[in-house]
Every structure is written in C-alpha cells, then in structure tokens.
Design a protein around this motif. Structure first.
Motif, short mmCIF file in Angstrom:
data_model
loop_
_atom_site.label_atom_id
_atom_site.label_comp_id
_atom_site.label_asym_id
_atom_site.label_seq_id
_atom_site.Cartn_x
_atom_site.Cartn_y
_atom_site.Cartn_z
N GLU A 75 -5.59 -1.77 12.12
CA GLU A 75 -6.92 -2.28 11.81
C GLU A 75 -6.82 -3.63 11.11
OE1 GLU A 75 -9.29 1.98 11.29
OE2 GLU A 75 -9.08 0.62 9.58
N ARG A 76 -7.88 -4.38 11.20
CA ARG A 76 -7.95 -5.66 10.51
C ARG A 76 -7.95 -5.40 9.01
NH1 ARG A 76 -12.14 -9.98 12.78
NH2 ARG A 76 -10.92 -9.37 14.61
N GLU A 77 -7.17 -6.19 8.28
CA GLU A 77 -7.08 -6.01 6.83
C GLU A 77 -7.30 -7.31 6.09
OE1 GLU A 77 -3.27 -4.70 5.46
OE2 GLU A 77 -2.20 -6.36 6.38
N PHE A 78 -7.83 -7.19 4.90
CA PHE A 78 -8.09 -8.33 4.05
C PHE A 78 -6.77 -8.91 3.52
CE2 PHE A 78 -10.23 -10.93 1.02
CZ PHE A 78 -9.51 -10.85 -0.16
N VAL A 79 -6.75 -10.23 3.41
CA VAL A 79 -5.58 -10.91 2.85
C VAL A 79 -5.94 -11.64 1.56
CG1 VAL A 79 -3.82 -12.68 3.22
CG2 VAL A 79 -4.51 -11.18 5.12
N ALA A 80 -6.92 -12.54 1.65
CA ALA A 80 -7.28 -13.36 0.50
C ALA A 80 -8.64 -14.00 0.75
CB ALA A 80 -6.23 -14.45 0.26
N ALA A 81 -9.29 -14.43 -0.31
CA ALA A 81 -10.57 -15.13 -0.17
C ALA A 81 -10.78 -16.04 -1.37
CB ALA A 81 -11.72 -14.13 -0.04
N GLY A 87 -15.85 -10.86 -0.73
CA GLY A 87 -15.30 -9.54 -0.99
C GLY A 87 -14.07 -9.29 -0.17
N SER A 88 -13.57 -8.06 -0.23
CA SER A 88 -12.34 -7.71 0.46
C SER A 88 -12.58 -6.80 1.67
CB SER A 88 -11.38 -7.04 -0.52
OG SER A 88 -11.98 -5.89 -1.09
N TYR A 89 -13.80 -6.72 2.11
CA TYR A 89 -14.11 -5.93 3.30
C TYR A 89 -14.66 -6.85 4.38
CZ TYR A 89 -13.56 -1.97 0.20
OH TYR A 89 -13.05 -1.07 -0.68
N SER A 90 -14.32 -6.56 5.62
CA SER A 90 -14.74 -7.43 6.71
C SER A 90 -16.25 -7.49 6.85
CB SER A 90 -14.10 -6.98 8.03
OG SER A 90 -14.47 -5.65 8.33
N GLY A 91 -16.92 -6.45 6.39
CA GLY A 91 -18.38 -6.44 6.47
C GLY A 91 -19.05 -7.48 5.61
N GLY A 92 -18.30 -8.07 4.70
CA GLY A 92 -18.85 -9.10 3.83
C GLY A 92 -18.82 -10.48 4.44
N SER A 151 -16.99 -21.91 -5.28
CA SER A 151 -16.67 -22.55 -6.56
C SER A 151 -15.19 -22.47 -6.89
CB SER A 151 -17.49 -21.91 -7.68
OG SER A 151 -17.22 -20.53 -7.76
N GLY A 152 -14.40 -21.94 -5.99
CA GLY A 152 -12.95 -21.93 -6.18
C GLY A 152 -12.40 -20.68 -6.84
N VAL A 153 -13.21 -19.67 -7.01
CA VAL A 153 -12.72 -18.42 -7.60
C VAL A 153 -12.06 -17.58 -6.52
CG1 VAL A 153 -13.38 -16.31 -8.80
CG2 VAL A 153 -14.52 -18.46 -9.36
N ARG A 154 -10.87 -17.12 -6.81
CA ARG A 154 -10.13 -16.33 -5.82
C ARG A 154 -10.40 -14.84 -5.98
NH1 ARG A 154 -7.07 -20.63 -7.37
NH2 ARG A 154 -6.06 -21.84 -5.72
N THR A 155 -10.72 -14.21 -4.89
CA THR A 155 -10.76 -12.75 -4.86
C THR A 155 -9.33 -12.25 -5.02
OG1 THR A 155 -12.68 -12.80 -3.40
CG2 THR A 155 -11.41 -10.77 -3.43
N PRO A 156 -9.10 -11.15 -5.72
CA PRO A 156 -7.73 -10.64 -5.83
C PRO A 156 -7.07 -10.47 -4.46
CG PRO A 156 -9.15 -9.50 -7.36
CD PRO A 156 -10.05 -10.38 -6.54
N TYR A 157 -5.85 -10.92 -4.36
CA TYR A 157 -5.11 -10.83 -3.11
C TYR A 157 -4.81 -9.38 -2.73
CZ TYR A 157 -4.08 -15.83 -3.74
OH TYR A 157 -4.17 -17.19 -3.89
N ALA A 158 -4.60 -9.16 -1.46
CA ALA A 158 -4.11 -7.86 -1.02
C ALA A 158 -2.74 -7.63 -1.67
CB ALA A 158 -3.98 -7.85 0.49
N ASP A 159 -2.47 -6.40 -2.05
CA ASP A 159 -1.21 -6.07 -2.71
C ASP A 159 -0.01 -6.48 -1.87
OD1 ASP A 159 -2.36 -2.97 -4.26
OD2 ASP A 159 -2.51 -5.05 -4.91
N SER A 160 -0.16 -6.40 -0.56
CA SER A 160 0.96 -6.67 0.33
C SER A 160 1.37 -8.14 0.35
CB SER A 160 0.62 -6.22 1.76
OG SER A 160 -0.57 -6.85 2.20
N VAL A 161 0.50 -9.02 -0.12
CA VAL A 161 0.82 -10.45 -0.09
C VAL A 161 0.84 -11.08 -1.47
CG1 VAL A 161 -0.27 -10.60 2.19
CG2 VAL A 161 -1.55 -11.31 0.15
N LYS A 162 0.51 -10.32 -2.48
CA LYS A 162 0.43 -10.83 -3.84
C LYS A 162 1.77 -11.42 -4.27
CE LYS A 162 -2.27 -8.29 -6.12
NZ LYS A 162 -2.85 -7.17 -6.88
N GLY A 163 1.70 -12.63 -4.81
CA GLY A 163 2.91 -13.30 -5.27
C GLY A 163 3.60 -14.10 -4.19
N ARG A 164 3.19 -13.94 -2.95
CA ARG A 164 3.80 -14.67 -1.83
C ARG A 164 2.83 -15.62 -1.15
NH1 ARG A 164 5.41 -11.97 2.50
NH2 ARG A 164 3.90 -10.27 2.26
#
Length: 120
Positions: free
Chosen positions: A43-49, A101-106, A53-66
């Motif tokens: 399934e499609r999964e969230f990565v980052a957003a 947000g972190s869901y594709s519906g957003g 105004s430049g505020v970052r949504t928390p990254y997906a755990d799988s890519v955090k730090g990379r």
C-alpha cells in the motif's frame, strides 16, 4: 493543480538521491506538500510532509534520520533528500498537495510519481 515529481533513478544501497516536486506558486503557498511512496505489492505509505510555513510533519519511522524534506519558496519546489538508501526504499515516490498530515486522505492533488530503485 499540477505537481511534477522528478529525480528518481537507480542507486546502490548506501547511496543518495534527491527528489524534486515542482508546482505552481499558488499551489505551493496554499497547501502542505508531502511525499508518499508505494512499493510493488504494498500500500501507499507516508514518507514526509512540510507545511506552507515550513513546519515538518514527523517523518515516517522507516526514513527518520535518513531523509530530509525541504522547500524552496522562490522556485516553488519541494525536495526530498534521501541518504543511506536501503533496498526497502525501492518504490514509486509521489508528491502530493493538500491539507496535510500523514494519511493519503489529507491530500487532494497528486503528481505522477518517480521511481526509485535501490540495489543491494
């Protein structure tokens, strides 16, 4: 609303790629812009957003730090810098615009996707 993703390609594990998502100025400043990915058979999964105004949504755990998301308001372009790539990062990467947000519906608007392949 049009979004143009680019920058995908083939890279060895441990390598880096930078994806770009270009859109119109009106879209860029009106919406949160995000990256999603879809691997074969998954399934499609969230990565980052990042918000307008430049505020970052928390990254997906799988890519955090990379992975790092950023935006250039002067160029109406959003970037995803991907470092220390792993074979499991192989997917079609999509940029999208919407409420956020972190869901594709957003996200109401989607680009065509760019393929990232990471070889082991």
């Amino acid at each position: 609303v049009q979004l143009q993703a680019s920058g995908g390609g083939l890279v060895q594990a441990g390598g880096s790629l930078r994806l770009s998502c270009a859109t119109s100025g009106r879209t860029f400043m009106a919406y949160t812009i995000g990256w999603f990915r879809q691997a074969p058979g998954k399934e499609r999964e969230f990565v980052a957003a990042i918000t307008r105004s430049g505020v970052r949504t928390p990254y997906a755990d799988s890519v955090k730090g990379r992975f790092t998301i950023s935006r250039d308001n002067a160029k109406n372009t959003m970037y995803l810098q991907m470092n220390s790539l792993k074979p499991e990062d192989t997917a079609v990467y999509y940029c999208a615009a919407g409420r956020g947000g972190s869901y594709s519906g957003g996200y109401e608007y989607w680009g065509q996707g760019t393929l990232v392949t990471v070889s082991s």
